[in-house]
Design an enzyme around this catalytic site. Structure first.
Site, PDB file in Angstrom:
ATOM      1  CG  ASP A  19      -2.139   0.878   1.098  1.00 32.54           C
ATOM      2  OD1 ASP A  19      -2.294   1.348  -0.069  1.00 32.54           O
ATOM      3  OD2 ASP A  19      -2.711   1.208   2.147  1.00 32.54           O
ATOM      4  CG  ASN A  67      -7.372  -1.772  -6.173  1.00 30.95           C
ATOM      5  OD1 ASN A  67      -6.661  -3.071  -5.908  1.00 30.95           O
ATOM      6  ND2 ASN A  67      -7.748  -1.138  -4.966  1.00 30.95           N
TER       7      ASN A  67
HETATM    8  C1  FPP Z   1      -2.020   0.229  -3.131  1.00 33.26           C
HETATM    9  O1  FPP Z   1      -1.484   1.413  -3.218  1.00 33.26           O
HETATM   10  C2  FPP Z   1      -1.473  -0.752  -4.328  1.00 33.26           C
HETATM   11  C3  FPP Z   1      -2.197  -1.240  -5.690  1.00 33.26           C
HETATM   12  C4  FPP Z   1      -3.752  -1.076  -5.623  1.00 33.26           C
HETATM   13  C5  FPP Z   1      -1.597  -1.766  -6.725  1.00 33.26           C
HETATM   14  C6  FPP Z   1      -0.333  -2.668  -6.301  1.00 33.26           C
HETATM   15  C7  FPP Z   1       0.496  -2.565  -7.619  1.00 33.26           C
HETATM   16  C8  FPP Z   1       1.988  -2.547  -7.500  1.00 33.26           C
HETATM   17  C9  FPP Z   1       2.822  -2.678  -6.594  1.00 33.26           C
HETATM   18  C10 FPP Z   1       2.735  -2.596  -8.769  1.00 33.26           C
HETATM   19  C11 FPP Z   1       2.774  -3.672  -9.575  1.00 33.26           C
HETATM   20  C12 FPP Z   1       2.671  -4.935  -9.053  1.00 33.26           C
HETATM   21  C13 FPP Z   1       3.077  -6.182  -9.876  1.00 33.26           C
HETATM   22  C14 FPP Z   1       2.997  -7.468  -9.449  1.00 33.26           C
HETATM   23  C15 FPP Z   1       3.733  -5.638 -11.167  1.00 33.26           C
HETATM   24  P1  FPP Z   1      -2.412   2.592  -3.223  1.00 33.26           P
HETATM   25  O2  FPP Z   1      -2.510   2.917  -4.871  1.00 33.26           O
HETATM   26  O3  FPP Z   1      -3.614   2.229  -2.824  1.00 33.26           O
HETATM   27  O4  FPP Z   1      -1.513   3.695  -2.492  1.00 33.26           O
HETATM   28  P2  FPP Z   1      -2.486   4.703  -1.667  1.00 33.26           P
HETATM   29  O5  FPP Z   1      -3.065   4.221  -0.528  1.00 33.26           O
HETATM   30  O6  FPP Z   1      -1.311   5.696  -1.426  1.00 33.26           O
HETATM   31  O7  FPP Z   1      -3.522   5.569  -2.772  1.00 33.26           O
END
Ligand code: FPP
Length: 241
Positions: A19, A67
């Site tokens: 996250d 998501n």
């Molecule tokens: C949560 O951070 C992250 C995600 C929903 C996406 C996770 C994806 C990756 C780490 C990149 C790619 C992964 C692979 C396997 C290639 P957020 O966007 O919710 O962050 P925030 O809470 O700060 O908004």
């Protein structure tokens, strides 16, 4: 660079809620996808760290069933990133002995991504240095609902007697049926929630909530979390000896 040595009591299976990509990017005045790309680079580093520390199973939460509620451009950008990641990393993952699996309802993903996922699983299926499981369109409740549907079908087909259903039955129908339960679940970015991740499987897992945003979560920090786990006393409901 020197290899990190495994710590005593290394967890067999570490699961991570990655996250903080969005906040990391926004703090730099960049679009959220910039953070997801940085997050993908961190995935690579942490997979290598698992190899060095002898963590056999790593499961990462890449996209939840919730998501889809994000903007169309973020969802499309993430799906493109998953396709790029698979295409770009397939050879290295194979060469490094990583066995890749995907969990979640992949039938709702676009056909091209599904094909790449299937191909990567086949390409790496004989590897066993690290087992990397990537959760895409995954939700713990959704997984239990799908598993229950499969189980009910087996009852309807006369393959399963309802009287024989016990707590070992459902896990055989879960997406994770070939994996051990996680020993340690890490969530980055300072949020202390489990957000529908591995609900059934984490019944006895230890949790670590880390303030660092995922794109800043280095292998050194990962090593520290693993060492800290090594000092914990897991009792699984029993009284200490
Ligand atoms: C949560 O951070 C992250 C995600 C929903 C996406 C996770 C994806 C990756 C780490 C990149 C790619 C992964 C692979 C396997 C290639 P957020 O966007 O919710 O962050 P925030 O809470 O700060 O908004």
């Amino acid at each position: 660079m020197a290899k990190d040595t495994p710590v005593p009591n290394t967890p067999d299976h570490v699961a991570i809620i990655m996250d903080g990509n969005g906040r990391w990017a926004q703090a730099k005045g960049r679009p959220r996808l910039f953070g997801h790309h940085a997050g993908a680079r961190r995935v690579k580093e942490i997979v290598r760290a698992c190899k060095d520390l002898d963590v056999k199973y790593l499961t990462i939460f890449a996209f939840s069933t919730e998501n889809w509620k994000r903007t169309q451009s973020e969802v499309t950008g993430l799906m493109t990133l998953f396709r790029q990641y698979i295409k770009r990393e397939a050879k290295a993952l194979k060469a490094e002995g990583v066995c890749v699996r995907f969990i979640g309802d992949r039938l709702k993903l676009d056909k091209q991504l599904q094909k790449l996922m299937d191909e990567l699983e086949q390409l790496t299926e004989d590897n066993d240095v690290v087992n990397l499981t990537i959760a895409i369109n995954y939700g713990g409740r959704d997984e239990v609902a799908r598993a229950t549907q499969l189980m009910a079908q087996d009852v309807a087909d006369g393959k399963l007697n309802p009287a024989d259903v016990d707590e070992d039955t459902l896990p055989r129908y879960l997406d994770t049926h070939v994996l051990p339960d996680p020993d340690l679940v890490i969530r980055t970015s300072g949020e202390a929630r489990i957000s529908n991740f591995l609900l059934w499987q984490s019944a006895y897992a230890e949790y670590e909530f880390i303030d660092t945003l995922w794109p800043d979560f280095t292998k050194d920090e990962f090593n520290k979390v693993i060492s800290k786990y090594g000092g914990r006393n897991r009792r699984f409901g029993a009284v200490p000896a």
